[in-house]
Design a protein around this motif. Structure first.
Motif, PDB file in Angstrom:
ATOM      1  N   ARG A  50       9.911  28.417   7.235  1.00 27.28           N
ATOM      2  CA  ARG A  50      10.629  27.241   6.758  1.00 27.28           C
ATOM      3  C   ARG A  50      11.688  26.702   7.725  1.00 27.28           C
ATOM      4  O   ARG A  50      11.804  25.483   7.893  1.00 27.28           O
ATOM      5  CB  ARG A  50      11.271  27.507   5.400  1.00 27.28           C
ATOM      6  N   ASN A  53      13.395  26.045  -2.948  1.00 34.47           N
ATOM      7  CA  ASN A  53      14.187  26.210  -1.722  1.00 34.47           C
ATOM      8  C   ASN A  53      14.542  24.876  -1.067  1.00 34.47           C
ATOM      9  O   ASN A  53      15.165  24.845  -0.005  1.00 34.47           O
ATOM     10  CB  ASN A  53      13.441  27.089  -0.725  1.00 34.47           C
ATOM     11  N   ASN A  82       9.786  22.357  -4.671  1.00 33.99           N
ATOM     12  CA  ASN A  82      10.070  23.663  -4.093  1.00 33.99           C
ATOM     13  C   ASN A  82      11.514  24.085  -4.383  1.00 33.99           C
ATOM     14  O   ASN A  82      12.451  23.339  -4.082  1.00 33.99           O
ATOM     15  CB  ASN A  82       9.833  23.595  -2.576  1.00 33.99           C
ATOM     16  N   ILE A 104       2.100  27.792   0.094  1.00 35.49           N
ATOM     17  CA  ILE A 104       3.564  27.788  -0.019  1.00 35.49           C
ATOM     18  C   ILE A 104       4.152  29.038   0.622  1.00 35.49           C
ATOM     19  O   ILE A 104       5.164  28.974   1.338  1.00 35.49           O
ATOM     20  CB  ILE A 104       3.995  27.668  -1.493  1.00 35.49           C
ATOM     21  N   ASP A 105       3.526  30.188   0.385  1.00 34.98           N
ATOM     22  CA  ASP A 105       4.019  31.432   0.978  1.00 34.98           C
ATOM     23  C   ASP A 105       4.010  31.354   2.498  1.00 34.98           C
ATOM     24  O   ASP A 105       4.963  31.790   3.169  1.00 34.98           O
ATOM     25  CB  ASP A 105       3.160  32.609   0.523  1.00 34.98           C
ATOM     26  N   VAL A 160      10.286  19.304   0.169  1.00 32.29           N
ATOM     27  CA  VAL A 160       9.580  19.282   1.450  1.00 32.29           C
ATOM     28  C   VAL A 160       8.898  17.925   1.625  1.00 32.29           C
ATOM     29  O   VAL A 160       8.220  17.436   0.712  1.00 32.29           O
ATOM     30  CB  VAL A 160       8.530  20.417   1.526  1.00 32.29           C
ATOM     31  N   GLU A 195       6.814  28.983   3.645  1.00 28.62           N
ATOM     32  CA  GLU A 195       8.147  29.565   3.498  1.00 28.62           C
ATOM     33  C   GLU A 195       8.442  30.608   4.571  1.00 28.62           C
ATOM     34  O   GLU A 195       9.598  30.813   4.937  1.00 28.62           O
ATOM     35  CB  GLU A 195       8.302  30.181   2.109  1.00 28.62           C
ATOM     36  N   SER A 196       7.402  31.258   5.103  1.00 35.63           N
ATOM     37  CA  SER A 196       7.633  32.280   6.122  1.00 35.63           C
ATOM     38  C   SER A 196       8.180  31.685   7.420  1.00 35.63           C
ATOM     39  O   SER A 196       8.751  32.399   8.249  1.00 35.63           O
ATOM     40  CB  SER A 196       6.337  33.047   6.412  1.00 35.63           C
TER      41      SER A 196
END
Length: 272
Positions: free
Chosen positions: A80, A114, A112, A73-74, A117, A77-78
């Motif tokens: 996204r 944010n 998520n 996930i990290d 997905v 997200e970097s």
């Protein structure tokens, strides 16, 4: 298509199932709709003659890299903003060897904070066990799209090409149809093996009962995997087979669709 380098020992405590991953590609463009974050899982039970990732075959604690859902996930997200029209795809190897990990990953991506997905599973379906369907409930419930690789329409041809029977794959296709999960069928066209109109028509008849199929991709066989076999000291099974003539693909695709239409017409006739 940048690859993220995974290093041993980077796993951490996680509330999710941990997976064994071969590699990650941050900008995939051929693994589902849009630009996608692509996770290549480690391990595959099949031995397709044209496989171009033999380094993903090995299964076990010493193969691949242990990776947490949080780590993936990290990384997602970097980057996204690049995935606005895409999402995440898990391929392999064979991801259904690790249904708990993929199920947890897809569930986390759907939840998520944010933004939800889109999730895509690229699978041959062979690792699905119809005798233990509950093990696959979560991953299938959390999958938006499946890229399902059908290797050969004939059971004996399938065994010759992959060293495996197609029974579990067909059971997986039936389960996806029962659940209404969207499926894109993928079929590699290999000269002298799967490049006849008869074989392609049979493929159309095979997939006709699956009314959840939303797409068909006919993939011309290529020889780019030979170098990797040489590097690994493996003999390449199709070393004398030339790359597929891409000009024949439209006619063979039409053969699949013709077989599908005929089968569905017969189905409607029987139903009426």
């Amino acid at each position: 298509m940048a690859q993220i380098v995974l290093e041993q020992g980077q796993s951490q405590e996680s509330r999710y199932a941990t997976g064994r991953v071969h590699s990650i590609e941050s900008m995939g463009t051929v693994d589902g709709p849009g630009v996608r974050f692509v996770v290549f899982t480690q391990g595959c039970p099949m031995r397709c003659a044209y496989c171009h990732n033999p380094d993903t075959w090995a299964v076990g604690s010493g193969a691949g890299t242990s990776v947490t859902v949080e780590r993936i996930i990290d990384e997602f997200e970097s980057n996204r903003p690049f995935y606005r029209t895409g999402g995440i795809t898990v391929t392999g190897g064979e991801p259904l060897l690790q249904p708990e990990f993929v199920g947890d990953l897809f569930a986390a991506m759907h939840a998520n904070p944010n933004g939800r997905v889109h999730t895509c599973l690229d699978s041959c379906g062979y690792a699905y066990n119809p005798k233990k369907p509950a093990r696959f409930d979560k991953v299938l419930a959390q999958t938006d799209l499946v890229l399902l690789d059908i290797k050969h329409s004939d059971p004996e041809g399938h065994k010759a090409l992959t060293r495996c029977a197609p029974d579990n794959i067909l059971a997986f296709g039936d389960e996806l149809a029962r659940r209404g999960v969207k499926v894109v069928i993928r079929h590699v066209i290999v000269p002298g093996i799967t490049d006849t109109e008869e074989e392609c028509e049979a493929l159309g008849r095979l997939i006709a009962p699956w009314h959840n199929v939303v797409g068909l991709e006919m993939l011309p066989y290529h020889t780019m995997g030979i170098v990797k076999y040489e590097q690994l000291g493996l003999e390449y099974p199709l070393k004398d087979v030339p790359a597929m003539d891409k000009g024949r693909i439209p006619a063979l695709r039409e053969a699949v669709m013709r077989g599908l239409r005929q089968a569905r017409a017969a189905e409607r006739h029987c139903a009426g």
